[in-house]
Design an enzyme around this catalytic site. Sequence first.
Site, short mmCIF file in Angstrom:
data_model
loop_
_atom_site.label_atom_id
_atom_site.label_comp_id
_atom_site.label_asym_id
_atom_site.label_seq_id
_atom_site.Cartn_x
_atom_site.Cartn_y
_atom_site.Cartn_z
N HIS A 1 0.66 -1.08 0.29
CA HIS A 1 -0.14 -0.06 0.51
C HIS A 1 0.28 1.59 0.21
O HIS A 1 2.22 1.18 0.67
CB HIS A 1 -0.70 -0.05 1.38
CG HIS A 1 -2.36 1.04 1.17
ND1 HIS A 1 -3.13 0.42 0.47
CD2 HIS A 1 -1.82 2.51 1.32
CE1 HIS A 1 -3.68 2.30 0.44
NE2 HIS A 1 -3.29 2.91 1.08
N ALA B 1 -2.22 -5.50 7.54
CA ALA B 1 -1.33 -4.84 7.73
C ALA B 1 -0.79 -2.83 7.01
O ALA B 1 -1.00 -2.96 5.56
CB ALA B 1 0.52 -5.16 7.32
N VAL C 1 1.51 -1.71 5.41
CA VAL C 1 1.98 -0.89 4.70
C VAL C 1 2.07 -2.19 3.32
O VAL C 1 3.06 -2.93 2.23
CB VAL C 1 3.86 -1.89 5.14
CG1 VAL C 1 4.61 -0.37 6.23
CG2 VAL C 1 3.89 -3.22 5.58
N GLU C 2 0.93 -3.51 3.90
CA GLU C 2 0.06 -4.26 2.89
C GLU C 2 -0.90 -4.05 2.04
O GLU C 2 -1.26 -3.61 1.11
CB GLU C 2 0.69 -5.68 3.30
CG GLU C 2 2.11 -6.21 3.92
CD GLU C 2 1.97 -7.76 4.79
OE1 GLU C 2 1.85 -8.51 3.78
OE2 GLU C 2 2.86 -7.58 5.42
N MET C 3 -2.41 -4.57 2.49
CA MET C 3 -3.17 -3.94 1.88
C MET C 3 -4.01 -2.96 2.57
O MET C 3 -4.72 -2.43 2.16
CB MET C 3 -3.70 -5.74 2.15
CG MET C 3 -3.11 -6.35 0.73
SD MET C 3 -4.21 -8.35 1.67
CE MET C 3 -5.67 -8.23 0.62
#
Lengths: 353, 353
Positions: free
Chosen positions: B98, B138, B140-142
């Site tokens: 993301h 998370a 930094v992820e989804m």
Amino acid sequence: MKSLLTTMAALLVAGVATAAFAADPTPVDLRKSALELFKPLPSTVPAVKDNPITAEKIALGKALFFDPRMSASGVFSCYSCHNLTTGGDDNLETSIGHGWQKGPRNAPTVFNAVFNVAQFWDGRADDLKAQAKGPVQAGVEMANTPVNVVATLKSMPQYVTWFKAAFPGDADPVTFDNFARAIEAFEATLVTPAPFDAFLNGDDAALSKEAQAGLNLFMDKGCASCHNGINVGGEGYYPFGLVEKPGADVLPEGDKGRFAVTATADDSYVFRAGPLRNIALTAPYFHSGKVWDLKQAVEVMAQSQLGEKVTDDEATKIVAFLDSLTGKAPEIALPVLPAETVSTPRPSGQVNK
Amino acid sequence: MKSLLTTMAALLVAGVATAAFAADPTPVDLRKSALELFKPLPSTVPAVKDNPITAEKIALGKALFFDPRMSASGVFSCYSCHNLTTGGDDNLETSIGHGWQKGPRNAPTVFNAVFNVAQFWDGRADDLKAQAKGPVQAGVEMANTPVNVVATLKSMPQYVTWFKAAFPGDADPVTFDNFARAIEAFEATLVTPAPFDAFLNGDDAALSKEAQAGLNLFMDKGCASCHNGINVGGEGYYPFGLVEKPGADVLPEGDKGRFAVTATADDSYVFRAGPLRNIALTAPYFHSGKVWDLKQAVEVMAQSQLGEKVTDDEATKIVAFLDSLTGKAPEIALPVLPAETVSTPRPSGQVNK
């Protein structure tokens, strides 16, 4: 490709044709009218120009379509924005690409794209093999270079073997042109027969009464003047806001559409008519991706292109017809891609602005 | 889960066991030794704890695994970083998520992950259903929330129907827990039988002479002390740099591994031993993703974990054995996902830092 004048002529013809539509035609009469404007999908993979389609080329193109290593970052593949699980597009206003940059226009579906007169919203690519070279190089999309794509492919022996099989006559088959040709071959297989095709092919029961009424309205009101042919659109260029320019929220002023391609004043805010197959799967709508509701999109179109207010009942019926354009995607088994080697160029997520 | 003490004990046992390996055993003797340390994959979908696997649950989990609308931005799905076309991971040093943020550790493969003792490099999730809840939330992820995931799912009637079919006993089946359970069920099917399994199952010809020599070295040198069991790793926790700490380029100082989970000093720089199935497909290597060459990774491991310099010939043979762990992925047909509705929460690519 149609100019504004032929557009106008088409609309006049549509005006004349309107009189011929009965209020509540029989399925047989409705089909007869529809077949003058639309064409069912073929049952076989369509031929494309200068690119004989073979099983080997399709298989290679499928691998390339799914391969994120075709992007500089290793994050995006063709599939990322032309997601085959969600209608062949990405369901975003405009795509998010390299470095989290936002693309300028809504990603069109790749399903049935082979039947469009040209590719992109402004028709700047003549065909899918020309289109396939665009996003891979666009800084806001995959941000790669032809040289790096070819180096990446040549670093994996399995790809070299696949290119040889797909382009048996070529001395040096691993080229950016052949990369694009293989992707075009795979994309030509992405055809989605729909209930509307079954209706055109003679099955009265394939469309509900409501969808049939919607189809009749779609032709009667003049929607089919621009959205016609095998893809129910995608065949010609028309000004967005022909009768009444929609607000800048839907038609941003900075994007003059086909004007950027032809540099002709008449082409200001001219776009390729959206192909409407699978439209129910591909919200949000328009090149700006600003409208999420299909019924609202129908209303915007009626007002801006035809100067008509459609009633709520009419819009509902037209949407029922549009729903009948949702087709059956071919079964697509995920390819198994070759592994990188020590000589494969490393992905770089770095953003050069 | 093994502590450092049992780790040490295992290494001692391995040291003792070393003496038992012949320099050039027959395939029959080699298999006999191998079966004391490894186990072939089963031919059926493994059972998982507290989550009976049904066809309906697998089908739902597959849809969820591929659905980018499970992320806040609509850009990423489980598949994005656990790409099933490229070995079940993303072939990046660490994942890009993301807002183009870089994740802290290399994404592990989802193939055969069901057999790991726990999930993530530090084992902080007990199983795949616990793991599945991580990346989706998370930042930094989804970058999504359970509430928004459930709202997204409930906005699409087809998903509600699928959840009902997958969890027939539940009054309110569309929950974040069931989302995770369905993904676990799908992931349990991602098992990839390899030539090594054929060898363990009795086929002498499944491994080349070189791979057999590599397998013998792998056991003889002590690699199999940590990388053993059904996944050739993934079963216990060991300090990275047991004998000799590698440089900060490979073992960044800021990431203390399992220490963050247990807050035990002994767990500094302790990680779950990498499961080595399909390792040839999943460069770059280690939790840091800093090493791209499998042979180099073998050399780093020999030196840091065993205090051994392997010769070039030995490393080549070990890599030949590791290549025999590349399995056949199950055929995965792309799911067709439900279309958004007017009430589906809109994607947001906005980055909250």
